[in-house]
Design an enzyme around this catalytic site. Structure first.
Site, PDB file in Angstrom:
ATOM      1  N   ARG A   1       1.159  -0.568   0.242  1.00 44.17           N
ATOM      2  CA  ARG A   1      -0.222   0.634  -0.332  1.00 44.17           C
ATOM      3  C   ARG A   1       0.509   1.243   0.004  1.00 44.17           C
ATOM      4  O   ARG A   1       2.149   0.944   0.695  1.00 44.17           O
ATOM      5  CB  ARG A   1      -1.319  -0.147   1.373  1.00 44.17           C
ATOM      6  N   HIS A   2       0.659   2.177  -0.535  1.00 45.43           N
ATOM      7  CA  HIS A   2       0.873   3.669  -0.772  1.00 45.43           C
ATOM      8  C   HIS A   2       1.937   4.051   0.665  1.00 45.43           C
ATOM      9  O   HIS A   2       0.752   3.359   1.860  1.00 45.43           O
ATOM     10  CB  HIS A   2       0.311   4.331  -1.573  1.00 45.43           C
TER      11      HIS A   2
ATOM     12  N   ASN B   1      -4.094  10.651   4.387  1.00 42.10           N
ATOM     13  CA  ASN B   1      -3.763  10.055   5.821  1.00 42.10           C
ATOM     14  C   ASN B   1      -4.090  10.035   6.952  1.00 42.10           C
ATOM     15  O   ASN B   1      -4.533   9.928   7.822  1.00 42.10           O
ATOM     16  CB  ASN B   1      -2.519   8.837   5.663  1.00 42.10           C
TER      17      ASN B   1
ATOM     18  N   ARG C   1       0.761   9.716  -4.629  1.00 42.24           N
ATOM     19  CA  ARG C   1       1.143   9.126  -3.518  1.00 42.24           C
ATOM     20  C   ARG C   1       1.545   6.812  -4.240  1.00 42.24           C
ATOM     21  O   ARG C   1       2.672   6.926  -3.414  1.00 42.24           O
ATOM     22  CB  ARG C   1       0.242   8.927  -2.379  1.00 42.24           C
TER      23      ARG C   1
ATOM     24  N   GLU D   1      -7.729   4.341  -6.569  1.00 42.00           N
ATOM     25  CA  GLU D   1      -8.238   3.764  -5.179  1.00 42.00           C
ATOM     26  C   GLU D   1      -9.990   4.359  -6.006  1.00 42.00           C
ATOM     27  O   GLU D   1     -10.079   4.809  -6.557  1.00 42.00           O
ATOM     28  CB  GLU D   1      -7.695   5.045  -4.643  1.00 42.00           C
TER      29      GLU D   1
ATOM     30  N   HIS E   1      -3.825   0.744  -2.932  1.00 41.45           N
ATOM     31  CA  HIS E   1      -4.505   1.742  -1.728  1.00 41.45           C
ATOM     32  C   HIS E   1      -5.393   0.501  -1.014  1.00 41.45           C
ATOM     33  O   HIS E   1      -4.990   0.138  -1.976  1.00 41.45           O
ATOM     34  CB  HIS E   1      -5.520   2.846  -2.251  1.00 41.45           C
TER      35      HIS E   1
HETATM   36  O1  F6P Z   1      -7.975   6.817   3.051  1.00 43.53           O
HETATM   37  C1  F6P Z   1      -7.204   5.790   2.326  1.00 43.53           C
HETATM   38  C2  F6P Z   1      -8.245   5.159   1.481  1.00 43.53           C
HETATM   39  O2  F6P Z   1      -7.424   4.779   0.524  1.00 43.53           O
HETATM   40  C3  F6P Z   1      -9.369   6.336   1.042  1.00 43.53           C
HETATM   41  O3  F6P Z   1      -8.985   6.898  -0.736  1.00 43.53           O
HETATM   42  C4  F6P Z   1     -10.413   4.992   0.207  1.00 43.53           C
HETATM   43  O4  F6P Z   1     -11.990   5.900   0.114  1.00 43.53           O
HETATM   44  C5  F6P Z   1     -10.637   4.119   1.496  1.00 43.53           C
HETATM   45  O5  F6P Z   1      -9.338   4.363   1.590  1.00 43.53           O
HETATM   46  C6  F6P Z   1     -10.707   3.027   1.108  1.00 43.53           C
HETATM   47  O6  F6P Z   1     -11.293   2.442   2.201  1.00 43.53           O
HETATM   48  P1  F6P Z   1     -12.362   1.776   2.747  1.00 43.53           P
HETATM   49  O7  F6P Z   1     -13.599   1.330   1.770  1.00 43.53           O
HETATM   50  O8  F6P Z   1     -12.350   1.092   4.405  1.00 43.53           O
HETATM   51  O9  F6P Z   1     -13.268   3.713   3.264  1.00 43.53           O
END
Ligand code: F6P
Length: 396
Positions: free
Chosen positions: A207-208, A214, A255, A280, A349
């Protein structure tokens, strides 16, 4: 093998040889291109003209190399060999008749590889023109010559027809498009199964590292790495320095590319390939918001997603369910381009990596959006016909 240049024939051939050998089936590849390069070091066979069907001398020479390989393949089968793979374009009926004329006393299986994905073709040509064969040309010239070479083969291409045994495969998707087996042969099911399997010896799924979003728990967007994130990326680079990584597949986001850059710098010959398929999850109208902001400003969205995270699709965006297909294509692209080296690295991601993991690791759908994907560790995945392994490892 049958197919235009850069359609994955050699990749399939090499993987097939590996699989068969692992099953104690003596297998050898007879590659016309390798033979040509070995014998013609002083002849310009990298230029497209060598493949022009009107260039009589070159046509004759290429036929001679094909014949040498057909004879070697035959000798191999008459001694200890069990499978000979003729790795060449073999696009004309005439060439295939030549094979049948000399090898007809052995069962023959044709595997025709097709793949017309423009991006993959472009990347495959880039890969080809990096080889020593094109050292005398500039990269642009080499690219043009290779495209012309493909064009010459297109002119004489006769798709497979009326063959007793053949598979026509989409070599990117590992998908059988057409098949016919009229003359049963012992390795049929083993080969068929192999053709549709995604196998990987070492997939490093990363993961980046830490981004500015973050820090604030914001989703999506295109933030860069924080100084700590850059330090983590350098630590990854040191960790992977001793492994040979030819390609790093990332998303198109800063990223992931910034995480890949220090890793690529410490490798002797490594290319970063950003793939849109690894972007992502698109948060739609919630992009760049924090989870708290979504809960406060758009509670319907927040709770609907909480209720059914896998199936929920952000308004004007995506959900895990709708990412599934593109992630699968991204994996196929990465495997297709990188198959010759044993190590594949993907820097993705959180949601993307969950989907990639779920491609190899069985999880109930509703559990996929909760798979643990930390930023200070990476997954090593091995998925072959004989072995499945998932390891979460530290790099610092
Ligand atoms: O927070 C980082 C991230 O990669 C966001 O860009 C993305 O929307 C999210 O995590 C995905 O995780 P989850 O589905 O748990 O919200």
């Amino acid at each position: 093998m049958v197919g235009l240049p850069a359609r994955g024939k050699s990749t399939v051939a090499i993987r097939l040889r590996e699989t068969l050998r692992k099953n104690s089936i003596p297998t050898r590849i007879f590659n016309n291109g390798n033979l040509r390069r070995r014998y013609l070091s002083k002849v310009n066979s990298y230029g497209a003209d060598f493949y022009n069907p009107d260039n009589k001398d070159a046509v004759e020479l290429r036929k001679r190399f094909a014949m040498m390989n057909i004879h070697s393949a035959k000798r191999y089968l008459e001694n200890n060999g069990q499978v000979s793979i003729l790795d060449a374009t073999n696009v004309s009926n005439e060439r295939r008749w030549l094979i049948e004329e000399h090898l007809g006393d052995h069962p023959i299986l044709y595997i025709e590889c097709v793949n017309d994905d423009a991006e993959i073709l472009h990347l495959s040509i880039l890969q080809k023109v990096r080889s020593p064969e094109f050292a005398l040309l500039s990269p642009d010239n080499a690219y043009q010559e290779f495209e012309k070479r493909i064009h010459y083969y297109q002119m004489i291409y006769e798709p497979l027809q009326n063959k007793q045994n053949y598979f026509k495969i989409d070599s990117l998707q590992n998908k059988i498009l057409k098949e016919q087996i009229l003359q049963p042969f012992p390795l049929y099911s083993r080969i068929r199964d192999f053709l549709v399997t995604d196998a990987v010896k070492s997939l490093y799924l990363i993961r980046h590292t830490e981004s500015y979003y973050n820090l604030e728990d914001r989703i999506g967007g295109d933030p860069g790495l924080t100084p700590d994130g850059i330090e983590q990326a350098r630590a990854l680079a040191r960790f992977f320095q001793k492994k040979r990584i030819s390609y790093i597949f990332t998303s198109e986001k800063k990223r992931t590319i910034q995480t890949a850059e220090p890793i690529a710098e410490l490798q002797p010959d490594c290319m970063i390939v950003p793939l849109k398929e690894f972007n992502e999850i698109d948060g739609g109208i919630c992009e760049s918001m924090t989870y708290d902001e979504i809960r406060a400003q758009m509670p319907d969205i927040y709770y609907a997603r909480k209720d059914d995270k896998y199936n929920y699709i952000y308004p004007h965006g995506e959900g895990y369910i709708s990412m599934k297909q593109r992630i699968k294509i991204g994996i196929k692209k990465a495997f297709y381009l990188n198959i010759r080296s044993n190590n594949i690295m993907i820097i993705g991601h959180r949601a993307v990596n969950r989907m990639i993991l779920s491609h190899f690791l069985y999880r109930r759908q509703e559990d996929v959006p909760f798979i643990y994907v930390p930023q200070n560790k990476f997954y090593k995945i091995v998925a072959t016909q004989d072995k499945k392994l998932f390891e979460l490892r530290k790099y610092q």
